[in-house]
Design a protein around this motif. Structure first.
Motif, mmCIF file in Angstrom:
data_model
loop_
_atom_site.group_PDB
_atom_site.id
_atom_site.type_symbol
_atom_site.label_atom_id
_atom_site.label_comp_id
_atom_site.label_asym_id
_atom_site.label_seq_id
_atom_site.Cartn_x
_atom_site.Cartn_y
_atom_site.Cartn_z
ATOM 1 N N LYS A 192 0.830 -1.215 0.000
ATOM 2 C CA LYS A 192 0.000 0.000 0.000
ATOM 3 C C LYS A 192 0.862 1.261 0.000
ATOM 4 C CE LYS A 192 -2.596 -1.594 3.462
ATOM 5 N NZ LYS A 192 -3.650 -1.779 4.472
ATOM 6 N N ALA A 193 1.929 1.242 0.793
ATOM 7 C CA ALA A 193 2.809 2.412 0.867
ATOM 8 C C ALA A 193 3.516 2.645 -0.468
ATOM 9 C CB ALA A 193 3.827 2.229 1.988
ATOM 10 N N THR A 194 3.874 1.564 -1.156
ATOM 11 C CA THR A 194 4.530 1.681 -2.463
ATOM 12 C C THR A 194 3.579 2.275 -3.499
ATOM 13 O OG1 THR A 194 5.922 -0.245 -1.956
ATOM 14 C CG2 THR A 194 5.754 0.416 -4.266
ATOM 15 N N VAL B 283 10.326 2.528 1.147
ATOM 16 C CA VAL B 283 9.683 2.730 -0.160
ATOM 17 C C VAL B 283 10.487 3.698 -1.018
ATOM 18 C CG1 VAL B 283 7.649 3.719 -1.282
ATOM 19 C CG2 VAL B 283 7.376 2.092 0.595
ATOM 20 N N ARG B 284 10.998 4.760 -0.435
ATOM 21 C CA ARG B 284 11.829 5.687 -1.206
ATOM 22 C C ARG B 284 13.046 4.968 -1.786
ATOM 23 N NH1 ARG B 284 12.230 11.321 2.262
ATOM 24 N NH2 ARG B 284 9.997 11.675 2.550
ATOM 25 N N ALA B 285 13.671 4.124 -0.957
ATOM 26 C CA ALA B 285 14.837 3.366 -1.427
ATOM 27 C C ALA B 285 14.440 2.395 -2.539
ATOM 28 C CB ALA B 285 15.469 2.610 -0.254
ATOM 29 N N MET B 286 13.273 1.763 -2.402
ATOM 30 C CA MET B 286 12.801 0.825 -3.428
ATOM 31 C C MET B 286 12.627 1.517 -4.778
ATOM 32 S SD MET B 286 10.019 -1.258 -1.115
ATOM 33 C CE MET B 286 9.151 -1.966 -2.526
ATOM 34 N N ASP C 92 19.065 16.831 -7.565
ATOM 35 C CA ASP C 92 18.510 17.619 -6.456
ATOM 36 C C ASP C 92 16.990 17.507 -6.382
ATOM 37 O OD1 ASP C 92 21.014 18.398 -5.733
ATOM 38 O OD2 ASP C 92 20.926 20.354 -6.741
ATOM 39 N N CYS C 93 16.320 17.516 -7.538
ATOM 40 C CA CYS C 93 14.858 17.442 -7.523
ATOM 41 C C CYS C 93 14.382 16.093 -6.997
ATOM 42 C CB CYS C 93 14.291 17.695 -8.912
ATOM 43 S SG CYS C 93 14.932 16.572 -10.188
ATOM 44 N N ASP C 94 15.136 15.026 -7.245
ATOM 45 C CA ASP C 94 14.783 13.706 -6.726
ATOM 46 C C ASP C 94 15.141 13.562 -5.255
ATOM 47 O OD1 ASP C 94 13.609 12.703 -8.994
ATOM 48 O OD2 ASP C 94 15.436 11.749 -9.759
ATOM 49 N N LEU C 95 16.202 14.235 -4.827
ATOM 50 C CA LEU C 95 16.582 14.162 -3.410
ATOM 51 C C LEU C 95 15.461 14.670 -2.519
ATOM 52 C CD1 LEU C 95 20.338 15.274 -3.387
ATOM 53 C CD2 LEU C 95 19.424 13.077 -2.631
ATOM 54 N N ARG C 96 14.757 15.702 -2.977
ATOM 55 C CA ARG C 96 13.673 16.268 -2.166
ATOM 56 C C ARG C 96 12.530 15.273 -1.991
ATOM 57 N NH1 ARG C 96 15.083 20.877 -5.212
ATOM 58 N NH2 ARG C 96 13.449 20.462 -6.755
ATOM 59 N N LEU C 97 12.300 14.429 -2.992
ATOM 60 C CA LEU C 97 11.165 13.507 -2.954
ATOM 61 C C LEU C 97 11.529 12.095 -2.516
ATOM 62 C CD1 LEU C 97 9.373 14.472 -6.290
ATOM 63 C CD2 LEU C 97 8.531 14.897 -3.986
ATOM 64 N N PHE C 98 12.794 11.700 -2.732
ATOM 65 C CA PHE C 98 13.135 10.290 -2.559
ATOM 66 C C PHE C 98 14.335 10.016 -1.655
ATOM 67 C CE2 PHE C 98 10.964 10.737 -6.633
ATOM 68 C CZ PHE C 98 9.970 9.779 -6.513
#
Length: 511
Positions: free
Chosen positions: A29-31, A286-289, A420-426
Motif C-alpha cells: 500500500k505504501a509503495t 519505499v523511497r529506497a525501493m 537535487d529534484c529527486d533528493l527532495r522527494l526520494f
C-alpha cells in the motif's frame, strides 16, 4: 555517469505500467501511494488481488482506496486512484491464477514489484513453500513474457540467512535446492512435510526465513534473464512522514511492543535488553525501493543482480531496553483509550525469570480481568490475548536474543546518484531526517489513529484514565508490599530471628 542526462525518477515512471503483488499489505500500500503521489504521470498500476471474506476484487479495490494510507491522494490528487486496476489472482497458485485476458491487458507492463509473501512464522512448510518460493518462481515466469520490462523488484527480508550474523549485500549459500523443494511441496501432504520440516529446513528458526531464502536463490537463478533487484528490509514499521507521520497498519516489531506496554498488558519481554531493534520506517524503505528501480532501469546491465540491505541500526541504533523506556516515557503524553492497566514492563534475557513474570504479571491478572468481564456480562479476551503475546515472544526469541550486523553500502550509494529534484522527494537517509524520540512519539500517536482507531479529541479523557490507572497501580502495589512485609516480619518473625543471629555472631566475635 552524468546523472543529469538521465530521466528523473518521476520521468522514468511516466507512462509506464506497473504490476504489483502484495498491494493490500503494509509495504504494498505504501509503495502504491508513493508512486501515485510522487510520480503523477505513471501509467496504470495493476494490483494482484484475490476474493476474500465474500468480497470480490472490485469491491476489495474500492475498500483499499478508502484506507487512511491514501488520505493525501484523495485530498490532493483523487484522479490518480483511477489508475489502480485490480487483477484476479493468487501468488500461491500456478501462473498466479492470472487469466489470459488479464495477461493480455498487462502486456505493456515495464515495472514489477513482488511484495507479496506470507510473513507468518508458524505457517506449515508446504504452504510457506508454495507462497514464498513457488510464488517467486511464478512471477519470474510471468515477467519473462513482458517484452518491455525495465525492472523487477523482489522484496525479501534481512533475516533470511539467520545463521550468518554479518550480513553483506550478496547471495548466500542455499539451505536446499529450490526446484526440488517446490516439487516436494507439490507432491506430498502438509502433515508429512511438517514432520520432516526441522531436518529439511536445516533447523532454521521458522518456515518464513527458510522459504524467503529459497526465493532469493530463485531470483539469483533468473538474474541473467530478467532485470532483477533484490531488496532486503529489516523490520518495517511506522512512517517518518509519508503519507503521514506515524502511519502504520500492523503491530510488527517495536510498535507492537510499545502498544503492549502502553495498554498495560505487556509487563515482560524475553530478549537481550542490549540488542539493537533493527527497524526501518516504511516510507524510508519505499523511497529506497523506487530509487533502486530507477537505477536498475536507467543504468545497470541486465545480467547484474543489485542487492540492497535496507536497515537503520548502523545510523540510528536503538536497543530493546531503550524502546521500552521510550514507551514508558511517552505513554502519559499519548495514552490509549483502551488502557487496561498502568503502562510498564521490562526486558530480560533470563528465561526462567521471564517465565515467572509471565505467570505473575500476565496470566494471573488476565484471569482476574476476564472474570470481572464475565461477571459484568462482557466477553473475556485478556487471557487469550496474553497467550498470543507469549507465543509471539517465543516465536521471536531467536531473533531478539541474537545480534546481526547488516552491511548497506549499496543502499546508501543510491542517494549519491540522485539529482537535487529527486533528493527532495526520494532521499531516504534516516540519520539526517529523524529524531528517534520524535519518531516514536509520532509512531505511538499514529498507532492510536490508524491501528486502534482512537480519536485525537478523546486524548484528554484517555489522560485522565491513565492517571487513575497509575494511582490504582501504586495503591495496589503499596497494599501488596505492606502485606508481604507484615507476613515476613510478624508471621515469620524475620526481624527477631535476624536479631538473634546478629547477637550470636557478635558474641562469638567478642569471645
Amino acid at each position: 555517469m552524468d546523472v543529469t542526462t538521465l530521466p528523473t525518477i518521476p520521468q522514468f515512471f511516466a507512462g509506464r505500467d506497473v504490476f504489483l503483488t502484495g498491494g493490500s499489505g503494509f509495504m504494498g500500500k505504501a509503495t502504491i501511494e508513493k508512486i501515485l503521489y510522487a510520480c503523477p504521470a505513471v501509467g496504470n498500476i495493476y494490483v494482484l488481488l484475490r476474493p476474500k471474506k465474500g468480497k470480490g476484487i472490485e469491491e476489495r479495490l474500492q475498500l483499499l482506496k478508502q484506507e487512511s494510507v491514501f488520505e493525501r491522494i484523495r485530498r490532493d490528487k483523487p484522479e490518480q486512484l483511477d489508475k489502480l486496476v485490480p487483477v484476479a489472482g493468487d501468488v500461491s497458485v500456478l501462473n498466479m491464477g492470472i487469466s489470459e485476458e488479464d495477461e493480455k491487458a498487462m502486456e505493456n507492463v515495464s515495472i514489477v514489484f513482488h511484495v507479496a509473501a506470507s510473513v507468518r512464522f508458524d505457517d506449515p512448510l508446504k504452504d510457506a513453500i508454495l507462497m514464498n518460493a513457488r510464488g517467486t518462481r511464478e512471477i519470474c515466469r510471468f515477467a519473462e513474457k513482458l517484452k518491455n520490462l525495465k525492472a523487477m523488484m523482489h522484496v525479501s527480508t534481512s533475516y533470511c540467512n539467520p545463521d550468518w550474523h554479518d550480513i553483506e549485500e550478496k547471495i548466500y549459500p542455499p539451505y536446499a535446492d529450490w526446484q526440488k523443494t517446490i516439487k516436494i511441496a507439490e507432491t506430498y501432504d502438509r502433515e508429512l512435510l511438517d514432520i520432516l520440516a526441522p531436518k529439511f529446513t536445516s533447523f532454521q528458526p521458522n518456515t518464513y526465513t527458510f522459504t524467503k531464502s529459497l526465493a532469493e536463490q530463485i531470483i539469483n537463478d533468473f538474474k541473467e534473464k530478467l532485470p532483477l533487484i533484490l531488496f532486503r528490509p529489516s523490520i518495517v514499521i511506522s512512517a517518518v512522514s509519508e503519507p503521514m507521520a506515524g502511519w502504520i497498519d500492523n503491530f510488527n516489531g517495536p510498535v507492537g511492543l510499545l502498544v503492549g506496554c502502553g495498554i498495560g498488558i505487556n509487563r515482560t519481554l524475553y530478549s537481550n535488553p542490549d540488542n539493537v531493534a533493527d527497524y526501518t520506517p516504511v516510507d524510508i524503505a519505499v523511497r529506497a525501493m523506487l530509487t533502486a528501480v530507477w537505477k536498475r532501469g536507467t543504468q545497470e546491465p541486465i545480467d547484474r543482480l543489485p542487492i540492497y540491505n535496507c536497515s537503520t541500526s548502523d545510523v540510528r541504533p536503538t536497543t530493546f531496553d531503550e524502546v521500552v523506556a521510550l514507551g514508558k516515557e511517552l505513554s502519559p503524553q499519548w495514552p490509549f483509550d483502551k488502557t487496561l492497566w498502568a503502562p510498564g514492563g521490562s526486558v530480560t534475557n533470563w528465561k526462567m525469570y521471564n517465565y515467572v513474570k509471565v505467570i505473575l504479571l500476565h496470566v494471573l491478572p488476565a484471569i482476574i480481568i476476564d472474570t470481572a468481564l464475565k461477571v459484568s456480562g462482557q466477553k473475556p479476551f485478556v487471557l487469550r490475548l496474553q497467550r498470543r503475546i507469549y507465543q509471539a515472544n517465543q516465536a521471536l526469541a531467536y531473533f531478539v536474543l541474537n545480534t546481526w550486523t547488516f552491511q548497506n553500502k549499496n543502499l546508501y550509494s543510491l542517494n549519491e546518484g540522485l539529482q537535487d529534484c529527486d533528493l527532495r522527494l526520494f532521499q531516504f537517509n534516516f540519520e539526517i531526517n529523524t529524531d528517534v524520540r520524535k519518531y516514536f512519539s509520532s509512531a505511538i500517536l499514529g498507532t492510536r489513529r490508524y491501528l486502534m482507531h482512537e480519536k485525537d479529541e478523546d486524548l484528554p479523557k484517555a489522560r485522565i484514565r491513565f492517571q487513575r490507572m497509575r494511582m490504582l497501580d501504586k495503591a495496589i502495589k503499596a497494599v501488596v508490599y505492606s502485606l508481604l512485609s507484615y507476613y515476613l516480619i510478624v508471621r515469620l518473625e524475620i526481624v527477631p530471628m535476624l536479631v538473634r543471629i546478629t547477637n550470636t555472631n557478635m558474641a562469638q566475635y567478642m569471645n
